[in-house]
Design a protein around this motif. Structure first.
Motif, short mmCIF file in Angstrom:
data_model
loop_
_atom_site.label_atom_id
_atom_site.label_comp_id
_atom_site.label_asym_id
_atom_site.label_seq_id
_atom_site.Cartn_x
_atom_site.Cartn_y
_atom_site.Cartn_z
N PRO A 78 0.82 -1.22 0.00
CA PRO A 78 0.00 0.00 0.00
C PRO A 78 0.85 1.26 0.00
O PRO A 78 0.32 2.35 -0.14
CB PRO A 78 -0.79 -0.09 1.31
N LEU A 254 3.74 -4.88 6.07
CA LEU A 254 3.20 -6.09 5.48
C LEU A 254 3.99 -7.32 5.93
O LEU A 254 3.42 -8.37 6.22
CB LEU A 254 3.24 -5.99 3.96
N LEU A 257 2.91 -8.27 9.25
CA LEU A 257 1.66 -9.00 9.21
C LEU A 257 1.91 -10.48 8.98
O LEU A 257 1.35 -11.35 9.66
CB LEU A 257 0.77 -8.45 8.10
N MET A 260 3.39 -12.03 12.02
CA MET A 260 2.42 -12.24 13.08
C MET A 260 1.54 -13.46 12.80
O MET A 260 1.18 -14.19 13.71
CB MET A 260 1.56 -10.99 13.27
N SER A 261 1.24 -13.63 11.54
CA SER A 261 0.42 -14.78 11.20
C SER A 261 1.17 -16.08 11.55
O SER A 261 0.60 -17.01 12.10
CB SER A 261 0.06 -14.72 9.72
N MET A 283 -2.18 1.91 6.31
CA MET A 283 -3.46 1.71 6.96
C MET A 283 -3.59 0.35 7.62
O MET A 283 -4.18 0.20 8.67
CB MET A 283 -4.55 1.89 5.93
N LEU A 284 -3.01 -0.64 6.97
CA LEU A 284 -3.13 -2.01 7.48
C LEU A 284 -2.55 -2.18 8.88
O LEU A 284 -2.98 -3.06 9.63
CB LEU A 284 -2.39 -2.96 6.53
N GLU A 286 -2.96 -0.54 11.31
CA GLU A 286 -4.01 -0.27 12.27
C GLU A 286 -4.99 -1.45 12.38
O GLU A 286 -5.61 -1.67 13.41
CB GLU A 286 -4.77 0.97 11.81
N TYR A 287 -5.12 -2.16 11.30
CA TYR A 287 -6.05 -3.29 11.22
C TYR A 287 -5.59 -4.52 11.94
O TYR A 287 -6.38 -5.39 12.24
CB TYR A 287 -6.13 -3.79 9.78
N ALA A 288 -4.28 -4.67 12.01
CA ALA A 288 -3.73 -5.92 12.50
C ALA A 288 -4.25 -6.21 13.90
O ALA A 288 -4.72 -5.31 14.60
CB ALA A 288 -2.22 -5.84 12.49
N SER A 289 -4.16 -7.44 14.31
CA SER A 289 -4.50 -7.76 15.70
C SER A 289 -3.25 -8.35 16.32
O SER A 289 -2.83 -9.41 15.90
CB SER A 289 -5.62 -8.79 15.80
N PRO A 291 -3.14 -4.11 16.80
CA PRO A 291 -2.66 -3.01 15.96
C PRO A 291 -1.17 -2.79 16.17
O PRO A 291 -0.69 -2.84 17.29
CB PRO A 291 -3.48 -1.82 16.48
#
Lengths: 346, 346
Positions: A78, A254, A257, A260-261, A283-284, A286-289, A291
């Motif tokens: 992004p 990214l 992310l 984390m997965s 932006m992503l 902020e989405y992650a769990s 964040p």
DNA sequence: TTTTATTAAGAAATCGTTTACAATAAATGA
DNA sequence: TCATTTATTGTAAACGATTTCTTAATAAAA
């Protein structure tokens, strides 16, 4: 076929040159004829032909964009839409339009760029990435064609106008941040080592460790090919060490992310078991769990300023080249934990 | 200044027209002179000027791209890089180049498109989105300018060449999939209702429910403004219902990510408490924890075929308009759970 | 040998603008 | 009144290709 300047001239009963001057709003034309000509243009629905104009002018009012190879997964980041937004904002302000160069291989891309330059399709170029030993950049430099780079060129950065963050400093800040929270086993997960940004960030990380007298460990530094598969491997390596890290400096949101997965799969949780800070703050993040704490590098500005510099360069190609440094800022979210005293023992 | 066709002509001792013919590899020129001319071009480093060429030819060999407003968060969707990859691949194959139209507001974008069309900057346009009541599309149609749309145009889809998925069917498949796994409390989380794709998918969802004799519930249908904040609200609404859904049909992978983040916060887990299937199958779907079951809509092909159709259209603008339907496929990952008998009671 | 095709290449117009250089008419000043 | 400005517009030559006619030269046919 289409309505030309001559048709307008005929209808308004003036010479074509007069119409041209009206378009340029030349003060040497009387208000009265201007009005008459404008009415004629209106009536016929006249619009100037840009090709003819470019030809006569030797200027296209368009700037070329060189993105990473379309085959490159990095394009999915992004980062690009956002930098594009910055670019297009400034370009619009100055009534420039955008021309896209693409290609699957480096060779294809070079061909494309050569086409833009030689074919006089664009007045200048902004490179959306900075890679070590890049042929395209070499070509542009050799041609003395106006261009600016987003990121730091490795070879003669002083003679190439570029806009960048202080990535060294940013990485150092992040690492210091971890150290301040009691972490000592801090790993670095970088991207492609061909990208200058990666090496800058790595140096910043090293420097912070050195200053804090934490030994630099080779096995704490991994580089991954940016997307998932790579991320997974890296995590495996790192966490199968005898002393796995408690904190990760990750070169891209990214990538974080993906990591984390994998962590999730391995039953490790963020930030309880591992703390993470990554870069870019797209932006992503902020989405992650949870964040992600991430360093905002102000992507929009990178694009905006790159065009700004380019336009100056187009205006005067002899102008001294410069480096614009966009400030960064770490934005705290929930992926970092403070270690308590008992945990600090190494 | 730059080396022109005349310079080459002079050096090769031929007329400019001959050089032009050599470039076009016209068979009426003898191999011998061709060789001589080519040597001259080589020696001088000649490259044709595209503006002059376009002017004489009345063709630019470039296609214009209309993306969503750069202010629109939707641009952050990895859908775009991927569709761009498809577009640029086909364009490259046919030696077309790409021109980007951008703008922050719809008005600005319309201006940009009018510029492309009237100024003869491009031979045709592909629209990367399809919105209800879109001024740009209306303009292009009224001008009878060659263009194709990715997605389904709402107004007279039969007279506008477009490439799309069978979104109705895809949504129905997904919903059926859930039903097959024993779910009955299935909610639909859609995006902006201005986008035709949203309404298509919603209808598919409805149809599946109807066929399975599951009552359609208004409170199970929510629409969110695509990015995070919206996703959160939607989840709140949905899960504060007396009978919260057990399965979610989500119109976009990114939205699903946002939803999962909120679910996590609320202490609900996927797929134990809620099952999710989303659309697009962008790379991120694989990253999520758990990896998302998602319907692959073959984004690359959407772009590739859109250009394909456009080139046909450019070639013959009177050609009948057509609709190309790109197949989809749900790819199973880990975000869906089968309900067992005891859970099925409503 | 003369006429007719055939082949290869040049001359010049064209695409739609911009712009340097004139040209005209009105206004000013001596 | 006549020279000189000044203001406004026109003429024509670029810009760098493509393309439609021609033309010149050679080969084939009569």
């Amino acid at each position: 076929m289409a309505v030309t300047i001559k048709d307008v001239a005929k209808l308004a009963n003036v010479a074509p040159s007069t119409v041209s001057r009206v378009i340029a709003n030349n003060p040497r034309i009387s208000e009265q004829t201007k009005r008459r000509v404008r009415e004629a243009m209106e009536e016929l629905g006249y619009h100037p032909n840009y090709n003819a104009r470019s030809l006569a002018n030797r200027s296209t009012q368009t700037i070329g964009l060189v993105m990473p190879s379309s085959a490159d997964k990095a394009l999915q980041n992004p980062f690009f839409p956002e930098v594009l937004r910055g670019i297009s904002t400034k370009a619009h302000e100055k009534e420039y339009t955008l021309y896209l160069s693409t290609g699957a291989t480096e060779e294809e891309m070079l061909q494309g760029v050569m086409g833009m330059v030689h074919g006089r399709r664009v007045d200048g170029i902004v490179m959306l990435y900075s890679r070590i030993d890049d042929k395209i950049m070499a070509f542009l430099e050799q041609q003395n064609f106006p261009f600016t780079v987003i990121g730091k060129p490795l070879v003669n950065p002083d003679s190439i106008t570029h806009v960048d963050n202080d990535n060294f400093r940013a990485a150092k800040d992040v690492t210091d941040h971890f150290i301040g929270k009691g972490h000592e086993r801090i790993a670095f997960v970088g991207g492609n080592l061909d990208l200058v940004v990666t090496v800058d960030r790595l140096s910043g990380y090293e420097k912070a460790l050195r200053e804090a007298d934490i030994p630099y460990r080779d096995d704490y530094v991994v580089h991954v090919e940016f997307l998932k598969e790579g991320g997974h491997e890296a995590v495996m390596e790192l966490f199968s060490l005898e002393q796995p890290p408690t904190a990760l400096v990750v070169a891209d949101d990214l990538m974080a992310l993906g990591i984390m997965s994998k962590l999730d799969e391995m039953g490790l949780s963020v930030p309880q078991d591992v703390s993470i800070i990554s870069f870019n703050n797209v932006m992503l993040a902020e989405y992650a769990s949870p964040p992600l704490t991430s360093v905002d590098i102000n992507i929009f500005q990178l694009g905006y300023q790159a065009v700004n510099c380019l336009l100056e360069k187009i205006d005067d190609n002899e102008m001294a080249s410069k480096r614009v440094c966009i400030p960064h800022q770490v934005v705290d979210r929930w992926s970092v934990r403070t270690l308590n005293e008992s945990e600090k023992v190494n």
